[in-house]
Design a protein around this motif. Structure first.
Motif, PDB file in Angstrom:
ATOM      1  N   PHE A   1       0.833  -1.210   0.000  1.00 15.55           N
ATOM      2  CA  PHE A   1       0.000   0.000   0.000  1.00 15.55           C
ATOM      3  C   PHE A   1       0.866   1.257   0.000  1.00 15.55           C
ATOM      4  O   PHE A   1       0.670   2.161  -0.819  1.00 15.55           O
ATOM      5  N   THR A   2       1.827   1.328   0.915  1.00  8.91           N
ATOM      6  CA  THR A   2       2.656   2.521   0.991  1.00  8.91           C
ATOM      7  C   THR A   2       3.560   2.641  -0.235  1.00  8.91           C
ATOM      8  O   THR A   2       3.837   3.759  -0.699  1.00  8.91           O
ATOM      9  N   THR A   3       4.016   1.517  -0.765  1.00  6.77           N
ATOM     10  CA  THR A   3       4.822   1.553  -1.988  1.00  6.77           C
ATOM     11  C   THR A   3       4.021   2.119  -3.147  1.00  6.77           C
ATOM     12  O   THR A   3       4.512   2.959  -3.920  1.00  6.77           O
ATOM     13  N   PHE A   4       2.782   1.679  -3.274  1.00  9.79           N
ATOM     14  CA  PHE A   4       1.927   2.161  -4.362  1.00  9.79           C
ATOM     15  C   PHE A   4       1.606   3.646  -4.199  1.00  9.79           C
ATOM     16  O   PHE A   4       1.659   4.421  -5.156  1.00  9.79           O
ATOM     17  N   VAL A   5       1.273   4.042  -2.977  1.00  8.03           N
ATOM     18  CA  VAL A   5       0.941   5.447  -2.720  1.00  8.03           C
ATOM     19  C   VAL A   5       2.145   6.343  -3.012  1.00  8.03           C
ATOM     20  O   VAL A   5       2.025   7.408  -3.630  1.00  8.03           O
ATOM     21  N   ASP A   6       3.324   5.897  -2.586  1.00  9.52           N
ATOM     22  CA  ASP A   6       4.531   6.685  -2.822  1.00  9.52           C
ATOM     23  C   ASP A   6       4.836   6.819  -4.314  1.00  9.52           C
ATOM     24  O   ASP A   6       5.497   7.779  -4.731  1.00  9.52           O
ATOM     25  N   ALA A   7       4.373   5.856  -5.102  1.00 10.73           N
ATOM     26  CA  ALA A   7       4.577   5.905  -6.550  1.00 10.73           C
ATOM     27  C   ALA A   7       3.498   6.733  -7.251  1.00 10.73           C
ATOM     28  O   ALA A   7       3.520   6.859  -8.475  1.00 10.73           O
ATOM     29  N   GLY A   8       2.577   7.290  -6.477  1.00 11.92           N
ATOM     30  CA  GLY A   8       1.537   8.131  -7.043  1.00 11.92           C
ATOM     31  C   GLY A   8       0.277   7.406  -7.457  1.00 11.92           C
ATOM     32  O   GLY A   8      -0.608   8.001  -8.078  1.00 11.92           O
ATOM     33  N   ALA A   9       0.161   6.129  -7.102  1.00 11.97           N
ATOM     34  CA  ALA A   9      -1.021   5.355  -7.484  1.00 11.97           C
ATOM     35  C   ALA A   9      -2.214   5.706  -6.600  1.00 11.97           C
ATOM     36  O   ALA A   9      -2.059   6.111  -5.446  1.00 11.97           O
ATOM     37  N   ALA A  10      -3.401   5.524  -7.165  1.00 11.59           N
ATOM     38  CA  ALA A  10      -4.640   5.613  -6.407  1.00 11.59           C
ATOM     39  C   ALA A  10      -5.013   4.193  -5.984  1.00 11.59           C
ATOM     40  O   ALA A  10      -5.192   3.323  -6.835  1.00 11.59           O
ATOM     41  N   VAL A  11      -5.103   3.970  -4.687  1.00  6.26           N
ATOM     42  CA  VAL A  11      -5.305   2.623  -4.171  1.00  6.26           C
ATOM     43  C   VAL A  11      -6.665   2.512  -3.501  1.00  6.26           C
ATOM     44  O   VAL A  11      -7.028   3.350  -2.667  1.00  6.26           O
ATOM     45  N   ALA A  12      -7.409   1.470  -3.865  1.00  9.61           N
ATOM     46  CA  ALA A  12      -8.693   1.178  -3.232  1.00  9.61           C
ATOM     47  C   ALA A  12      -8.590  -0.159  -2.514  1.00  9.61           C
ATOM     48  O   ALA A  12      -7.908  -1.075  -2.982  1.00  9.61           O
ATOM     49  N   LEU A  13      -9.255  -0.269  -1.374  1.00 11.28           N
ATOM     50  CA  LEU A  13      -9.278  -1.508  -0.601  1.00 11.28           C
ATOM     51  C   LEU A  13     -10.658  -2.133  -0.682  1.00 11.28           C
ATOM     52  O   LEU A  13     -11.669  -1.490  -0.375  1.00 11.28           O
ATOM     53  N   ALA A  14     -10.685  -3.395  -1.086  1.00 12.75           N
ATOM     54  CA  ALA A  14     -11.926  -4.167  -1.112  1.00 12.75           C
ATOM     55  C   ALA A  14     -11.684  -5.463  -0.350  1.00 12.75           C
ATOM     56  O   ALA A  14     -10.540  -5.831  -0.067  1.00 12.75           O
ATOM     57  N   SER A  15     -12.753  -6.147  -0.013  1.00 14.33           N
ATOM     58  CA  SER A  15     -12.640  -7.468   0.599  1.00 14.33           C
ATOM     59  C   SER A  15     -13.799  -8.324   0.111  1.00 14.33           C
ATOM     60  O   SER A  15     -14.737  -7.828  -0.516  1.00 14.33           O
ATOM     61  N   ILE A  16     -13.728  -9.590   0.395  1.00 11.55           N
ATOM     62  CA  ILE A  16     -14.750 -10.510  -0.096  1.00 11.55           C
ATOM     63  C   ILE A  16     -16.142 -10.080   0.364  1.00 11.55           C
ATOM     64  O   ILE A  16     -17.079 -10.033  -0.423  1.00 11.55           O
ATOM     65  N   ALA A  17     -16.285  -9.732   1.630  1.00 13.54           N
ATOM     66  CA  ALA A  17     -17.595  -9.369   2.170  1.00 13.54           C
ATOM     67  C   ALA A  17     -17.798  -7.873   2.321  1.00 13.54           C
ATOM     68  O   ALA A  17     -18.925  -7.421   2.533  1.00 13.54           O
ATOM     69  N   GLY A  18     -16.717  -7.089   2.241  1.00 10.77           N
ATOM     70  CA  GLY A  18     -16.816  -5.665   2.507  1.00 10.77           C
ATOM     71  C   GLY A  18     -16.791  -5.383   4.000  1.00 10.77           C
ATOM     72  O   GLY A  18     -16.840  -6.291   4.834  1.00 10.77           O
ATOM     73  N   GLY A  19     -16.683  -4.115   4.350  1.00 14.77           N
ATOM     74  CA  GLY A  19     -16.630  -3.734   5.759  1.00 14.77           C
ATOM     75  C   GLY A  19     -15.242  -3.924   6.342  1.00 14.77           C
ATOM     76  O   GLY A  19     -14.253  -3.992   5.610  1.00 14.77           O
ATOM     77  N   PRO A  20     -15.130  -4.023   7.663  1.00 15.10           N
ATOM     78  CA  PRO A  20     -13.816  -4.139   8.299  1.00 15.10           C
ATOM     79  C   PRO A  20     -13.115  -5.440   7.894  1.00 15.10           C
ATOM     80  O   PRO A  20     -13.720  -6.507   7.947  1.00 15.10           O
TER      81      PRO A  20
END
Length: 234
Positions: A35-54
């Motif tokens: 995550f931090t590697t992608f953000v530092d490279a200027g990427a837009a990162v989204a987090l998903a999961s199988i069920a969603g939520g926490p």
């Protein structure tokens, strides 16, 4: 690619090793470092999961504040990142076409829900057919076992891949607890599985498919994912 790359990280929603099993979930460093590697490279990162939520966090992957890997400490101190982890998108609400890469962090929880998810198998197949980068680290490649390429064959068939090895699973004492051994399953699917010594960094990039063997491989897996994105955009 003129705009920043868009990367979808898909996390496990499994908090236990089977019904009534011991606590498990996401291995935090395998999220935080990419995550931090992608953000530092200027990427837009989204987090998903199988069920969603926490998304559940494997308690073994977190230490008291100040004792974690720098990427974990940074993620925990980032209010926006922590909020995204507490309210991940349901996988059913995401579309592969909206992202340039899909990244699957590990943690033993992935062994229970990622391989069973029709939505994940479909999203990965669509992403691959659309020319997207597909990446996974440690137990994250469990999400690849039902994914297919454009011909209907297993996505991993004939491709160089790595993942948490059978030897490593035995070393952590969970070979009899997991639903299947990931290295063995990938080999059975026709993957050209390769590995390094137990718990040593090892990553493979076979075109748009990037895989890392274990937690020690998360940083390099993230970097090669960015390299694959750059190559795919040419």
């Amino acid at each position: 690619m003129l705009r920043p790359p868009r990367i979808l990280m898909i996390l496990t929603s499994s908090a236990t090793m089977g019904a009534g099993g011991e606590p498990t979930g996401l291995w935090f460093e395998e999220l935080a470092t990419p995550f931090t590697t992608f953000v530092d490279a200027g990427a837009a990162v989204a987090l998903a999961s199988i069920a969603g939520g926490p998304a559940p966090i494997d308690p073994r992957s977190l230490k008291p504040k100040g004792e974690n890997a720098p990427s974990v400490e940074r993620f925990l101190a980032d209010a926006a990142a922590s909020a995204a982890l507490a309210a991940t998108l349901p996988l059913s609400d995401t579309a592969a076409e909206d992202y340039d890469a899909v990244f699957l962090p590990g943690g033993h929880g992935t062994m229970w829900d990622l391989p069973r998810s029709d939505a994940l198998a479909g999203l990965l197949g669509t992403a691959w057919a659309a020319g997207r980068v597909v990446a996974a680290v440690c137990h994250g490649p469990a999400g690849l076992v039902r994914a297919t390429d454009g011909t209907g064959a297993p996505l991993v068939r004939g491709r160089r891949v790595t993942a948490f090895s059978d030897s490593e699973e035995r070393a952590v004492g969970l070979a009899e607890r997991v639903p299947f051994l990931l290295e063995t399953r990938l080999r059975d699917l026709g993957a050209r599985y390769e590995r390094a010594a137990d718990f040593q960094p090892f990553v493979l990039a076979d075109g748009r498919l990037v895989t890392g063997q274990n937690p020690a491989s998360s940083a390099l897996t993230a970097r090669l994912t960015l390299d694959a994105l750059a190559e795919a955009s040419r």
